[in-house]
Design an enzyme around this catalytic site. Structure first.
Site, short mmCIF file in Angstrom:
data_model
loop_
_atom_site.label_atom_id
_atom_site.label_comp_id
_atom_site.label_asym_id
_atom_site.label_seq_id
_atom_site.Cartn_x
_atom_site.Cartn_y
_atom_site.Cartn_z
N ALA A 91 0.82 -1.21 0.00
CA ALA A 91 0.00 0.00 0.00
C ALA A 91 0.86 1.26 0.00
O ALA A 91 1.99 1.26 0.48
CB ALA A 91 -0.91 0.00 1.23
N GLY A 122 1.14 -5.60 1.32
CA GLY A 122 -0.03 -5.97 0.53
C GLY A 122 0.33 -6.72 -0.74
O GLY A 122 -0.44 -7.54 -1.22
N GLU A 164 0.67 -10.18 0.37
CA GLU A 164 -0.68 -10.65 0.69
C GLU A 164 -1.44 -11.02 -0.59
O GLU A 164 -2.18 -12.00 -0.61
CB GLU A 164 -1.44 -9.61 1.50
N GLU A 201 4.76 -4.83 7.97
CA GLU A 201 3.81 -3.90 8.60
C GLU A 201 4.09 -3.60 10.06
O GLU A 201 3.92 -2.46 10.50
CB GLU A 201 2.37 -4.44 8.44
#
Length: 189
Positions: free
Chosen positions: A13, A58, A61, A81
């Protein structure tokens, strides 16, 4: 096959963008991302992520939402993160332990450690390692091999594994397999 056209699969992100969001907007954004990745996971045919560069946060992910991951020597995966005082919120805390076990997932999530290509393969974060070849080439070979299977059989195999992994016990898991097997019997694949 999901891949990028650059040497970065997906770096995650844009945290600068997130800085301008209020708490409700951040939560809504993460929920949309989680929903999108869950939709990828639920695609009824096998999916492959081809990683030729960074897949962090992300981005990793997203790769975890795919059924299989192929990486080259250029691949770097990780969930950094916690180093940013947040947690993986688009499924990483749930998909990673199902892939490599809780202890290894906690190691990667708690430390934010980045893992490079061959090591990622050895640690079970990648299913195939393409070495110096582009991961997309290896992923396309894998996709070709998969496509030789019967379409309904592939869908039912994916469903049997996915649903069976979440069954409460082996008896229920074998029931899932039985349901899926019964759907391939009448096909002409």
């Amino acid at each position: 096959v999901i891949h990028s056209t650059s040497k970065v699969f997906c770096a995650g992100a844009d945290l600068k963008e997130r800085k301008d969001m209020n708490d409700d907007e951040v939560l809504a954004y993460v929920r949309r991302l989680r929903s999108a990745f869950h939709a990828i996971q639920r695609i009824p045919v096998p999916t492959i992520a081809a990683l030729d560069g960074m897949a962090l946060g992300g981005g990793f992910e997203l790769a975890l939402a795919c059924d299989l991951r192929v990486g080259s020597h250029e691949a770097v995966v990780g969930l950094p993160e916690t180093r940013l005082a947040i947690i993986p919120g688009a499924g990483g805390t749930q998909r990673l332990p199902r892939l490599v076990g809780a202890a290894k997932a906690k190691d990667l999530i708690f430390t934010g450690r980045r893992v490079k290509g061959e090591d990622a393969f050895r640690e079970g974060l990648l299913d195939r390692y393409s070495g110096t070849r582009d991961a997309i080439q290896e992923a396309l070979v894998m996709a070709s091999q998969i496509s030789e299977g019967g379409p309904v059989a592939l869908q039912m195999a994916k469903e049997a594994v996915d649903r069976g992994m979440h069954a409460k016990d082996m008896t229920d898991a074998l029931g899932v397999e039985d349901q899926c097997y019964s759907k391939v019997i009448p096909t002409k694949d």
